[in-house]
Every structure is written in structure tokens, then in C-alpha cells.
Scaffold this motif. Structure first.
Motif, PDB file in Angstrom:
ATOM      1  N   ALA A 238       0.674  -1.235  -0.183  1.00 18.40           N
ATOM      2  CA  ALA A 238       0.276   0.313   0.255  1.00 18.40           C
ATOM      3  C   ALA A 238       1.005   1.225   0.589  1.00 18.40           C
ATOM      4  N   THR A 239       1.823   1.061   0.983  1.00 19.35           N
ATOM      5  CA  THR A 239       3.170   2.067   0.781  1.00 19.35           C
ATOM      6  C   THR A 239       3.131   2.411  -0.699  1.00 19.35           C
ATOM      7  N   TYR A 240       3.837   0.954  -0.862  1.00 21.90           N
ATOM      8  CA  TYR A 240       4.506   1.359  -2.708  1.00 21.90           C
ATOM      9  C   TYR A 240       4.053   1.919  -3.915  1.00 21.90           C
ATOM     10  N   SER A 241       2.293   1.924  -3.331  1.00 21.70           N
ATOM     11  CA  SER A 241       1.114   2.142  -4.153  1.00 21.70           C
ATOM     12  C   SER A 241       1.075   3.638  -4.087  1.00 21.70           C
ATOM     13  N   ARG A 242       1.567   4.128  -2.866  1.00 24.17           N
ATOM     14  CA  ARG A 242       1.023   5.720  -2.817  1.00 24.17           C
ATOM     15  C   ARG A 242       2.184   6.450  -3.722  1.00 24.17           C
ATOM     16  N   PHE A 243       3.696   5.989  -3.113  1.00 21.22           N
ATOM     17  CA  PHE A 243       4.199   6.336  -3.613  1.00 21.22           C
ATOM     18  C   PHE A 243       5.176   6.634  -5.301  1.00 21.22           C
ATOM     19  N   SER A 244       4.285   5.763  -5.666  1.00 17.72           N
ATOM     20  CA  SER A 244       4.763   5.636  -7.228  1.00 17.72           C
ATOM     21  C   SER A 244       3.237   6.244  -8.319  1.00 17.72           C
ATOM     22  N   ALA A 245       2.247   6.560  -7.139  1.00 17.76           N
ATOM     23  CA  ALA A 245       0.750   6.732  -7.899  1.00 17.76           C
ATOM     24  C   ALA A 245       1.332   9.106  -8.027  1.00 17.76           C
ATOM     25  N   VAL A 246       1.539   9.001  -9.409  1.00 18.86           N
ATOM     26  CA  VAL A 246       1.492   9.799 -10.039  1.00 18.86           C
ATOM     27  C   VAL A 246       0.443  11.442  -8.919  1.00 18.86           C
ATOM     28  N   ASP A 247      -0.494  10.874  -8.466  1.00 13.04           N
ATOM     29  CA  ASP A 247      -1.407  12.349  -7.871  1.00 13.04           C
ATOM     30  C   ASP A 247      -1.456  11.753  -6.609  1.00 13.04           C
ATOM     31  N   PRO A 248      -0.650  12.330  -5.554  1.00  6.49           N
ATOM     32  CA  PRO A 248      -0.520  11.176  -4.179  1.00  6.49           C
ATOM     33  C   PRO A 248      -1.982  11.351  -2.952  1.00  6.49           C
ATOM     34  N   GLU A 249      -3.032  12.013  -3.656  1.00  9.89           N
ATOM     35  CA  GLU A 249      -4.267  12.356  -3.049  1.00  9.89           C
ATOM     36  C   GLU A 249      -5.736  11.265  -4.306  1.00  9.89           C
ATOM     37  N   ALA A 250      -5.403  10.293  -5.155  1.00  8.89           N
ATOM     38  CA  ALA A 250      -5.801   9.854  -5.756  1.00  8.89           C
ATOM     39  C   ALA A 250      -6.554   8.294  -5.095  1.00  8.89           C
ATOM     40  N   ASP A 251      -7.612   8.103  -5.277  1.00  3.84           N
ATOM     41  CA  ASP A 251      -8.241   7.294  -4.667  1.00  3.84           C
ATOM     42  C   ASP A 251      -7.359   5.702  -5.173  1.00  3.84           C
ATOM     43  N   GLN A 252      -6.765   5.313  -3.733  1.00  2.00           N
ATOM     44  CA  GLN A 252      -5.871   4.063  -3.811  1.00  2.00           C
ATOM     45  C   GLN A 252      -6.382   2.743  -3.683  1.00  2.00           C
ATOM     46  N   SER A 253      -8.345   2.661  -3.765  1.00  2.00           N
ATOM     47  CA  SER A 253      -8.940   1.491  -3.622  1.00  2.00           C
ATOM     48  C   SER A 253      -9.246   0.775  -4.695  1.00  2.00           C
ATOM     49  N   LEU A 254      -9.636   0.056  -4.559  1.00  2.00           N
ATOM     50  CA  LEU A 254      -9.916  -1.107  -5.872  1.00  2.00           C
ATOM     51  C   LEU A 254     -11.506  -1.185  -6.124  1.00  2.00           C
ATOM     52  N   ASP A 255     -11.936  -0.762  -7.753  1.00  2.00           N
ATOM     53  CA  ASP A 255     -13.279  -0.601  -8.358  1.00  2.00           C
ATOM     54  C   ASP A 255     -14.415  -1.729  -7.882  1.00  2.00           C
ATOM     55  N   PHE A 256     -15.305  -1.449  -7.554  1.00  2.00           N
ATOM     56  CA  PHE A 256     -15.860  -3.374  -7.026  1.00  2.00           C
ATOM     57  C   PHE A 256     -15.965  -4.393  -7.995  1.00  2.00           C
ATOM     58  N   LEU A 257     -15.978  -4.142  -9.436  1.00  2.00           N
ATOM     59  CA  LEU A 257     -15.750  -4.971 -10.820  1.00  2.00           C
ATOM     60  C   LEU A 257     -14.281  -5.955 -10.314  1.00  2.00           C
ATOM     61  N   SER A 258     -13.065  -4.845  -9.485  1.00  2.00           N
ATOM     62  CA  SER A 258     -11.607  -5.490  -9.271  1.00  2.00           C
ATOM     63  C   SER A 258     -11.853  -7.422  -8.709  1.00  2.00           C
ATOM     64  N   SER A 259     -10.901  -7.771  -9.133  1.00  2.00           N
ATOM     65  CA  SER A 259     -10.927  -9.263  -8.377  1.00  2.00           C
ATOM     66  C   SER A 259     -10.825  -9.507  -7.429  1.00  2.00           C
ATOM     67  N   HIS A 260      -9.815  -8.316  -6.436  1.00  2.00           N
ATOM     68  CA  HIS A 260      -9.745  -8.444  -5.620  1.00  2.00           C
ATOM     69  C   HIS A 260     -10.313  -7.886  -4.356  1.00  2.00           C
ATOM     70  N   PRO A 261     -10.268  -7.856  -3.110  1.00  2.00           N
ATOM     71  CA  PRO A 261     -10.766  -6.856  -1.755  1.00  2.00           C
ATOM     72  C   PRO A 261      -9.670  -5.996  -1.924  1.00  2.00           C
ATOM     73  N   ASN A 262     -10.109  -5.696  -1.426  1.00  2.00           N
ATOM     74  CA  ASN A 262      -9.498  -3.696  -0.543  1.00  2.00           C
ATOM     75  C   ASN A 262      -8.090  -3.829   0.409  1.00  2.00           C
ATOM     76  N   ALA A 263      -7.100  -3.761   0.495  1.00  3.51           N
ATOM     77  CA  ALA A 263      -5.846  -4.063   1.168  1.00  3.51           C
ATOM     78  C   ALA A 263      -6.649  -3.967   2.458  1.00  3.51           C
ATOM     79  N   PRO A 264      -6.901  -2.790   3.181  1.00  2.88           N
ATOM     80  CA  PRO A 264      -7.347  -2.357   4.860  1.00  2.88           C
ATOM     81  C   PRO A 264      -7.984  -4.068   5.104  1.00  2.88           C
ATOM     82  N   GLN A 265      -9.203  -4.359   3.991  1.00  8.04           N
ATOM     83  CA  GLN A 265      -9.609  -5.856   4.593  1.00  8.04           C
ATOM     84  C   GLN A 265      -8.737  -7.067   4.557  1.00  8.04           C
ATOM     85  N   ARG A 266      -8.180  -6.972   4.080  1.00 11.11           N
ATOM     86  CA  ARG A 266      -6.727  -7.745   3.409  1.00 11.11           C
ATOM     87  C   ARG A 266      -5.469  -8.095   4.514  1.00 11.11           C
TER      88      ARG A 266
END
Length: 503
Positions: A238-266
Motif C-alpha cells: 500500500a505504501t509503494y502504491s502511494r509512492f508510485s502514484a502520480v496523484d498521491p491524493e487519488a483514490d487508491q482503493s480497488l473499484d468494485f469490479l476488481s478481482s481482489h478485496p481492498n488492502a485494509p480488509q486483507r
């Protein structure tokens, strides 16, 4: 086909809206809005691997569809830059996998493990026991238990036959989609039926991921590794995802049709199941020392075949070219192209093609490969002594600058996209084209790949002084903390071992 077969079970994808919209414009791809409904799904923790695992030999003998792993393996390797060959690192990964296999409920399952020569942070499995981990993931992990957490999750996909189940489910959804489109006369009814099918498929895939998480944590603990490593590495991801994002404030959660549960849940679920082995910090071995010894010197970032990103500059020694992107842009060096994104939804694509026809570059631009081209804007130019041409194009809500440059036996292409009417188009495109030039022989000779170097903290060292030794990034302190899983309040002591990035 590869996207359907690969299980990216571990990793949350970035969904920065700015980055996605701009890059999609460059690719001329149509975005289809997904259904925003939410469905309830139950979670069943009492799962176990299949009692009939499909090893490579059995796959090929009994189930033609399950030959998918063997068939897709060469394509996977090619798309990720080939195999990464290093005897020390290969022994490390084999040691971890062997420990996990010994405690598997299906110890007869055989595995073929491939380290992919890619800086991406990824691992996945194909049916038949094919496991893949990138060198980028190995560089991010900080101990053997974290890599064991990833591999045990992917091994769980194999032993539970998730690859075959997923392919069968997706084939059923394709058939259902055809029936819907051919039978239902109402567009609204058809869209609703298709959306329900996608929701069922998404829920099925998420349940597979949760099953693999449960099996993986159990394998971790029984193999003697720290069972909390799964939660710890998910936090690092999750930290790597935020570091790599062009927009650090962008939504980092998974959209609903993604095949994976969101990181906090896991993370929460992983910690819950790890508690069966005792409180955090009291059970299992992390294997940090032998892990760091095994990855010391591993290639970091881009390879010589792909070219290198150094701050705002892209350099390719084998091709002998370099160029700069504007300050604040993030460069993403893909196998098929170099992409860069910046503020204001500005995006850049750079690639090259073989120059076989030797026709004029103005004729080349007008040859039909640019959608929305404005023919009256095509003009020949010279870029640092090289033949070139530029033009403008417009499509949907985007304006484009097209610049092509001939060098050697190739034509190099810059495509810059901005929202229609943006004043950023000309200054961005002009900086790109004017910065493109031949590399000098001295520059080529001095260009070396970056590697992970494990160093021992000495008296007087601080996080700041160690981070100052990092190369290849303008965000030295942030990257140092990231690859060493350190928080803002973390400190170092003499004798500690830490990772830095240098030549």
C-alpha cells in the motif's frame, strides 16, 4: 488470454484518475463505466486446498484446458522481459518455496518457479504449478517471511485449482453475455443482466483471493515463518502504491469490479488468522539476514535492454538516445513504450519503430496511424541535427502533438496529450522534442544499472545520511524508507543492515 489466466492476487492496482484518463487518451481506448452497485458477500474461513491438485504432468494428460499454464509460460516470460538469472537469488527463492512445500496439504504438488526480469512489483500463478515473482518484488521485500507470504498465497491458488475454476467461470460469463446480447431486446435489461454477471464473477474472484490468503497464512506459520508477514507486506504494498502514484491524493482503493478485496480488509483478515500462532512478534522466523544476503546486488529498476530512468531523464545506451520530461512528471518505462504523466491530465508516450521505407517524415505522419490528424499542421523540422516532423491532432476531448524523429534505422515517436484547449500542449511538446539527442560515447560508457546494495549502519549514520547515498531518484528519503519498511519515527543503530539503491 494472459489477463484471464494470471492471478494478481497480492497486489492492489493504482487507480489514480488523472493518470488513467490521460494514458487512456494516448492509447485511444474506450472506457466503459462499470456498475456502481454493491452486493453482500459471505466469507468462509474454513477452506482447504483441493484434494486433487493438478501438477504439470496430470494437467497435460487429463484436462486440455488446464494446459493453459504450459502454453502461456513463454508468453508470460517474454512480456516481463525474460527470466532474471542469478544463482544466489534463485537459491534463495528455492529455499523459501521448499520450506512451504513441505507443509503443504498437497506435498506431491510440483512447482516451476520463475524470477521475472521486471522492476514491477508482482507475483502470480498459472494452472499446473507455474509460479512467478518479479525481481522488483524481491527488492521491495525485507525478509524471507514476506516473500514466503507471497509465494504461499500463489501456491494456494495452484493447490485449490483456482486457475481452472476462474477460466471456466469466465468462459461461462462470455457465453452468458452472448445470450444476453442476442436474446434481450431491451438495452436497459441487457445492460442490467450483463452487470449482474460481472458482479457474480467479481465476487467469485474475491472469494478465491480470500481463500488463498487463509491457506497462505497457515502455510507460513506451519513452515516456521512469521505468520504476520502477510499483513506486513500488504502494508508495504500500500505504501509503494502511494509512492508510485502520480496523484498521491487519488483514490487508491480497488473499484468494485476488481478481482481482489481492498488492502485494509486483507490486512485485517491476515492478522486475524495469524493470531492462531500467537501474538505478533512471538512466533516464527523472519529470515532477514539470509534474505538480505540473497538479494544483495539484485538489479533494481530498469534493465539495459529497456533503457534507464534517471529522475526526469530517459536514457537508452544501446540505442544511444536520451530525452527529458518536464519537472514534476513521472516516467513509467514499459516494455512497449515509455509513458509519462504530469499535473493537469497531461500525458506523454514515446516509442520507436523500424524505419524500413525511408520515406519523408511528413509523409509518414500523414500515412494514417494518427487518429484525428490535422493535415494542415504537418511540418518538417530539425531536432538537434536530426530530421524530424511535427503535427497536431484532436479527438474527443483531447488535443495531441505528434513529433517523429529519424535516428539510425528507427523512427522515434512522441505523442503528447492534453485536455482540449489546454495551454500546456506546446511547452510540454517543445521541451520533449528539443531535449531529444544522441548520447555521447562518454555518457554511454558511464551508464550503469542500479542495484540493491545491503550496507551495515556505522556509528554516526542516520536515516538522512544513508538516504543521501541513494541513486536514481529525486525522492531519496522517501524511497529509502519505502524499501526498508521504515516509518517517519524509525531510527537506525550501528550494526543494522539496510538497503540502498546505487550502481
Amino acid at each position: 488470454m494472459i489477463r484471464q489466466a494470471v492471478m494478481n492476487g497480492w497486489f492492489p492496482r493504482r487507480h489514480g484518475a488523472v493518470r488513467a484518463r490521460a494514458l487512456v487518451a494516448l492509447a485511444a481506448t474506450t472506457l466503459i463505466a462499470g456498475c456502481q452497485s454493491v452486493i453482500e458477500q459471505t466469507y468462509e474461513p474454513t477452506v482447504s486446498p483441493s484434494s486433487n491438485p493438478q501438477i504439470v504432468e496430470e494437467v497435460q494428460k487429463n484436462d486440455p484446458r488446464a494446459q493453459l499454464g504450459a502454453r502461456e509460460h513463454p508468453r508470460i516470460v517474454a512480456s516481463y522481459g525474460g527470466e532474471y538469472r542469478d544463482a544466489k537469488t534463485e537459491r534463495l527463492v528455492a529455499r523459501i518455496t521448499g520450506a512451504l512445500t513441505a507443509v503443504s496439504e498437497n506435498p506431491q504438488q510440483s512447482y516451476r518457479i520463475t524470477i521475472l526480469n521486471s522492476p514491477a512489483i508482482n507475483a502470480f500463478a498459472l494452472p499446473g504449478g507455474y509460479l512467478y515473482v518479479t525481481r522488483g518484488l524481491l527488492a521491495l521485500a525485507n525478509d524471507a517471511s514476506e516473500v514466503a507470504a507471497v509465494l504461499s498465497h500463489e501456491m494456494a491458488h495452484v493447490t485449490a485449482n483456482h486457475g481452472i475454476q476462474r477460466q471456466q467461470r469466465e468462459e461461462a460469463e462470455v457465453i452468458a453475455s452472448r445470450v444476453v446480447s442476442e436474446v434481450l431486446s431491451s438495452d436497459l435489461a441487457g445492460k442490467q443482466a450483463l452487470a449482474r454477471g460481472k458482479l457474480r464473477l467479481a465476487a467469485f474472484s474475491r472469494n478465491q483471493e480470500l481463500q488463498a490468503d487463509v491457506i497462505g497464512v497457515r502455510m507460513l506459520g506451519e513452515a516456521g515463518y512469521d505468520p504476520y508477514a502477510a499483513a506486513r507486506f500488504l502494508d508495504s504494498m500500500a505504501t509503494y502504491s502511494r509512492f508510485s502514484a502520480v496523484d498521491p491524493e487519488a483514490d487508491q482503493s480497488l473499484d468494485f469490479l476488481s478481482s481482489h478485496p481492498n488492502a485494509p480488509q486483507r490486512v485485517d483478515l491476515a492478522r486475524r488468522h495469524a493470531r492462531a500462532f500467537g501474538p505478533e512478534g512471538t512466533s516464527g522466523d523472519r529470515g532477514r539476514d539470509y534474505y538480505l544476503a540473497g538479494i544483495d546486488g539484485i538489479l533494481y529498476g530498469d534493465s539495459p535492454q529497456e533503457g534507464y530512468v534517471r529522475g526526469q531523464t530517459f536514457l537508452h545506451g544501446q540505442l544511444g538516445i536520451r530525452f527529458d520530461v518536464p519537472t514534476g512528471f513521472q516516467i513509467d518505462n514499459k516494455a512497449e513504450a515509455v509513458l509519462a504523466t504530469g499535473a493537469g491530465e497531461v500525458a506523454i508516450r514515446f516509442d520507436g519503430i523500424a524505419d524500413t521505407s525511408r520515406r519523408s517524415l511528413t509523409d509518414y505522419i500523414a500515412s494514417g496511424w494518427v487518429t484525428g490528424l490535422k493535415p494542415d499542421t504537418i511540418r518538417p523540422i530539425t531536432v538537434n541535427g536530426l530530421e524530424a516532423a511535427t503535427a497536431r491532432a484532436s479527438a474527443d476531448r483531447w488535443d495531441f502533438d505528434v513529433t517523429v524523429i529519424r535516428f539510425g534505422e528507427r523512427i522515434y515517436r512522441f505523442l503528447t496529450a492534453v485536455p482540449k484547449g489546454s495551454s500546456a500542449l506546446e511547452p510540454t511538446a517543445n521541451q520533449l522534442r528539443t531535449s531529444f539527442r544522441r548520447m555521447t560515447s562518454g555518457e554511454v560508457q558511464s551508464l550503469k544499472p542500479l542495484r540493491v546494495r545491503v550496507v551495515t549502519v556505522r556509528s554516526g549514520d542516520t536515516i538522512a545520511t544513508l538516504a543521501a547515498r541513494m541513486m536514481g531518484t529525486d525522492r531519496k528519503l522517501d524511497l529509502f524508507r519505502l524499501i526498508n519498511a521504515m516509518q517517519i519515527t524509525s531510527t537506525v543503530r550501528p550494526g543494522d543492515k539496510v538497503k540502498i539503491i546505487s550502481e
